[in-house]
Design a protein around this motif. Structure first.
Motif, PDB file in Angstrom:
ATOM      1  N   TRP A   1      19.869   3.895   1.471  1.00 18.31           N
ATOM      2  CA  TRP A   1      19.525   4.459   0.171  1.00 18.31           C
ATOM      3  C   TRP A   1      18.320   3.765  -0.460  1.00 18.31           C
ATOM      4  CZ3 TRP A   1      19.262   2.070  -4.539  1.00 18.31           C
ATOM      5  CH2 TRP A   1      19.893   0.827  -4.671  1.00 18.31           C
ATOM      6  N   GLY A   2      18.124   2.477  -0.215  1.00 19.63           N
ATOM      7  CA  GLY A   2      16.999   1.750  -0.798  1.00 19.63           C
ATOM      8  C   GLY A   2      15.652   2.266  -0.325  1.00 19.63           C
ATOM      9  N   GLN A   3      15.609   2.886   0.857  1.00 15.53           N
ATOM     10  CA  GLN A   3      14.361   3.447   1.366  1.00 15.53           C
ATOM     11  C   GLN A   3      13.959   4.705   0.603  1.00 15.53           C
ATOM     12  OE1 GLN A   3      14.815   4.160   5.542  1.00 15.53           O
ATOM     13  NE2 GLN A   3      15.280   2.017   6.003  1.00 15.53           N
ATOM     14  N   TYR A   4      14.870   5.273  -0.149  1.00 12.49           N
ATOM     15  CA  TYR A   4      14.598   6.514  -0.879  1.00 12.49           C
ATOM     16  C   TYR A   4      14.641   6.321  -2.387  1.00 12.49           C
ATOM     17  CZ  TYR A   4      14.945   8.379   3.727  1.00 12.49           C
ATOM     18  OH  TYR A   4      14.720   8.622   5.057  1.00 12.49           O
TER      19      TYR A   4
ATOM     20  N   GLN B   1       4.925  -0.708   8.456  1.00 12.21           N
ATOM     21  CA  GLN B   1       5.453   0.633   8.194  1.00 12.21           C
ATOM     22  C   GLN B   1       6.888   0.746   8.691  1.00 12.21           C
ATOM     23  OE1 GLN B   1       2.920   3.715   9.707  1.00 12.21           O
ATOM     24  NE2 GLN B   1       1.266   3.231   8.287  1.00 12.21           N
ATOM     25  N   ARG B   2       7.673   1.513   7.945  1.00 11.10           N
ATOM     26  CA  ARG B   2       9.057   1.804   8.334  1.00 11.10           C
ATOM     27  C   ARG B   2       9.140   3.229   8.856  1.00 11.10           C
ATOM     28  NH1 ARG B   2      12.503   0.495   3.092  1.00 11.10           N
ATOM     29  NH2 ARG B   2      10.569   0.733   1.971  1.00 11.10           N
ATOM     30  N   VAL B   3      10.127   3.483   9.661  1.00  6.42           N
ATOM     31  CA  VAL B   3      10.365   4.844  10.116  1.00  6.42           C
ATOM     32  C   VAL B   3      11.197   5.528   9.042  1.00  6.42           C
ATOM     33  CG1 VAL B   3      11.439   6.279  11.872  1.00  6.42           C
ATOM     34  CG2 VAL B   3      10.318   4.147  12.529  1.00  6.42           C
ATOM     35  N   LEU B   4      10.594   6.522   8.392  1.00  5.60           N
ATOM     36  CA  LEU B   4      11.271   7.257   7.327  1.00  5.60           C
ATOM     37  C   LEU B   4      11.294   8.731   7.685  1.00  5.60           C
ATOM     38  CD1 LEU B   4       9.642   5.613   4.194  1.00  5.60           C
ATOM     39  CD2 LEU B   4      11.859   5.106   5.180  1.00  5.60           C
TER      40      LEU B   4
ATOM     41  N   GLY C   1       0.774  -1.233   0.000  1.00  5.87           N
ATOM     42  CA  GLY C   1       0.000   0.000   0.000  1.00  5.87           C
ATOM     43  C   GLY C   1       0.805   1.282   0.000  1.00  5.87           C
ATOM     44  N   ALA C   2       2.119   1.201  -0.043  1.00  2.00           N
ATOM     45  CA  ALA C   2       2.937   2.422  -0.087  1.00  2.00           C
ATOM     46  C   ALA C   2       2.720   3.129  -1.421  1.00  2.00           C
ATOM     47  CB  ALA C   2       4.411   2.080   0.086  1.00  2.00           C
ATOM     48  N   ARG C   3       2.792   4.457  -1.390  1.00  9.50           N
ATOM     49  CA  ARG C   3       2.589   5.247  -2.607  1.00  9.50           C
ATOM     50  C   ARG C   3       3.758   6.203  -2.797  1.00  9.50           C
ATOM     51  NH1 ARG C   3      -3.343   7.290  -1.353  1.00  9.50           N
ATOM     52  NH2 ARG C   3      -2.238   7.686   0.551  1.00  9.50           N
ATOM     53  N   GLY C   4       4.111   6.408  -4.048  1.00 11.46           N
ATOM     54  CA  GLY C   4       5.196   7.317  -4.397  1.00 11.46           C
ATOM     55  C   GLY C   4       5.610   7.094  -5.834  1.00 11.46           C
ATOM     56  N   VAL C   5       6.681   7.756  -6.231  1.00 14.74           N
ATOM     57  CA  VAL C   5       7.217   7.609  -7.583  1.00 14.74           C
ATOM     58  C   VAL C   5       8.711   7.322  -7.469  1.00 14.74           C
ATOM     59  CG1 VAL C   5       5.540   9.143  -8.670  1.00 14.74           C
ATOM     60  CG2 VAL C   5       7.680  10.084  -7.810  1.00 14.74           C
ATOM     61  N   ARG C   6       9.268   6.777  -8.540  1.00  7.47           N
ATOM     62  CA  ARG C   6      10.725   6.558  -8.539  1.00  7.47           C
ATOM     63  C   ARG C   6      11.410   7.914  -8.374  1.00  7.47           C
ATOM     64  NH1 ARG C   6      12.483   1.688  -9.501  1.00  7.47           N
ATOM     65  NH2 ARG C   6      14.584   2.274 -10.032  1.00  7.47           N
ATOM     66  N   GLY C   7      12.481   7.941  -7.638  1.00  7.48           N
ATOM     67  CA  GLY C   7      13.210   9.182  -7.425  1.00  7.48           C
ATOM     68  C   GLY C   7      13.675   9.803  -8.724  1.00  7.48           C
TER      69      GLY C   7
ATOM     70  N   GLN D   1       3.200   6.268   3.402  1.00  7.44           N
ATOM     71  CA  GLN D   1       2.859   4.973   3.981  1.00  7.44           C
ATOM     72  C   GLN D   1       1.503   4.976   4.674  1.00  7.44           C
ATOM     73  OE1 GLN D   1       6.324   2.703   5.705  1.00  7.44           O
ATOM     74  NE2 GLN D   1       6.921   4.810   6.163  1.00  7.44           N
ATOM     75  N   SER D   2       0.665   5.957   4.389  1.00  8.68           N
ATOM     76  CA  SER D   2      -0.609   6.064   5.096  1.00  8.68           C
ATOM     77  C   SER D   2      -1.523   4.861   4.846  1.00  8.68           C
ATOM     78  CB  SER D   2      -1.330   7.357   4.710  1.00  8.68           C
ATOM     79  OG  SER D   2      -1.628   7.359   3.331  1.00  8.68           O
ATOM     80  N   GLN D   3      -1.360   4.147   3.746  1.00 17.47           N
ATOM     81  CA  GLN D   3      -2.194   2.984   3.442  1.00 17.47           C
ATOM     82  C   GLN D   3      -1.536   1.658   3.817  1.00 17.47           C
ATOM     83  OE1 GLN D   3      -5.351   3.508   2.267  1.00 17.47           O
ATOM     84  NE2 GLN D   3      -4.812   5.648   2.581  1.00 17.47           N
TER      85      GLN D   3
END
Length: 189
Positions: free
Chosen positions: A176-179, A133-136, A12-18, A125-127
């Motif tokens: 770095w993998g978290q970003y 969930q990870r601490v980011l 359920g994480a949302r985002g785009v490739r850096g 990570q709201s979903q």
């Protein structure tokens, strides 16, 4: 050392490739014409940009705008209207030529004074269920050499941009993998 994310969004994480966020930000810095291409004003602005000089015309032809001079003149005079396919070609050619024209200027600005500070906004990570969930946190890093990133952006090479971007974010250390996926990448030039 972390590996590339293989199943992004599985929980359920949302985002785009850096690298995609960097591509968008560089496009913002390039200062494209704001009016849409299907409006009269936007069309004329793009056509003037692409036909002002012989060099611009050659670049437009190389970018895929292969219509006759007679057709271009009819579009500029308002006697004819481009088809939807030609509007897409005009937009693509304009963006390609504009990226090429501003690449060196952006590169100088981004590399000046020891590089440019980049802010990485972590993925949403709201979903994601609580146990997963990870601490980011927001992170920043200073990129000193933008050559490969700007080169890949100006040619539209998304794979090359992704490789160049990954080479830069490795400087974040073992995290770095978290970003690799983010909600936003912010920097100014």
């Amino acid at each position: 050392m972390p590996e590339h994310t293989l199943e992004f969004g599985k929980f359920g994480a949302r985002g785009v490739r850096g690298s995609e966020a960097v591509f968008r930000r560089l496009d913002d810095l390039a200062g494209f014409i704001v009016s849409p291409v299907d409006s009269r004003r936007g069309l004329l602005a793009r056509l003037h940009y692409l036909t002002r000089t012989d060099h611009a015309r050659a670049a437009a032809r190389a970018a895929g705008l292969t219509v006759t001079d007679r057709t271009l003149k009819a579009w500029l005079d308002g006697r004819r209207r481009p088809t939807a396919q030609n509007l897409r070609r005009i937009e693509d050619a304009y963006r390609t030529v504009r990226r090429h024209n501003v690449a060196q200027h952006l590169l100088r600005r981004l590399n000046s004074r020891g590089g440019t500070r980049v802010e990485l906004h972590p993925l949403n990570q709201s979903q994601v269920p609580r146990p997963r969930q990870r601490v980011l946190e927001y992170r920043s890093l200073n990129i000193r050499r933008w050559d490969r990133i700007v080169e890949a952006w100006s040619t539209g090479d998304t794979e090359g941009l992704d490789d160049a971007w990954t080479d830069q974010i490795v400087d974040l250390g073992s995290q770095w993998g978290q970003y690799e996926y983010v909600t936003n990448v912010g920097f100014a030039a």
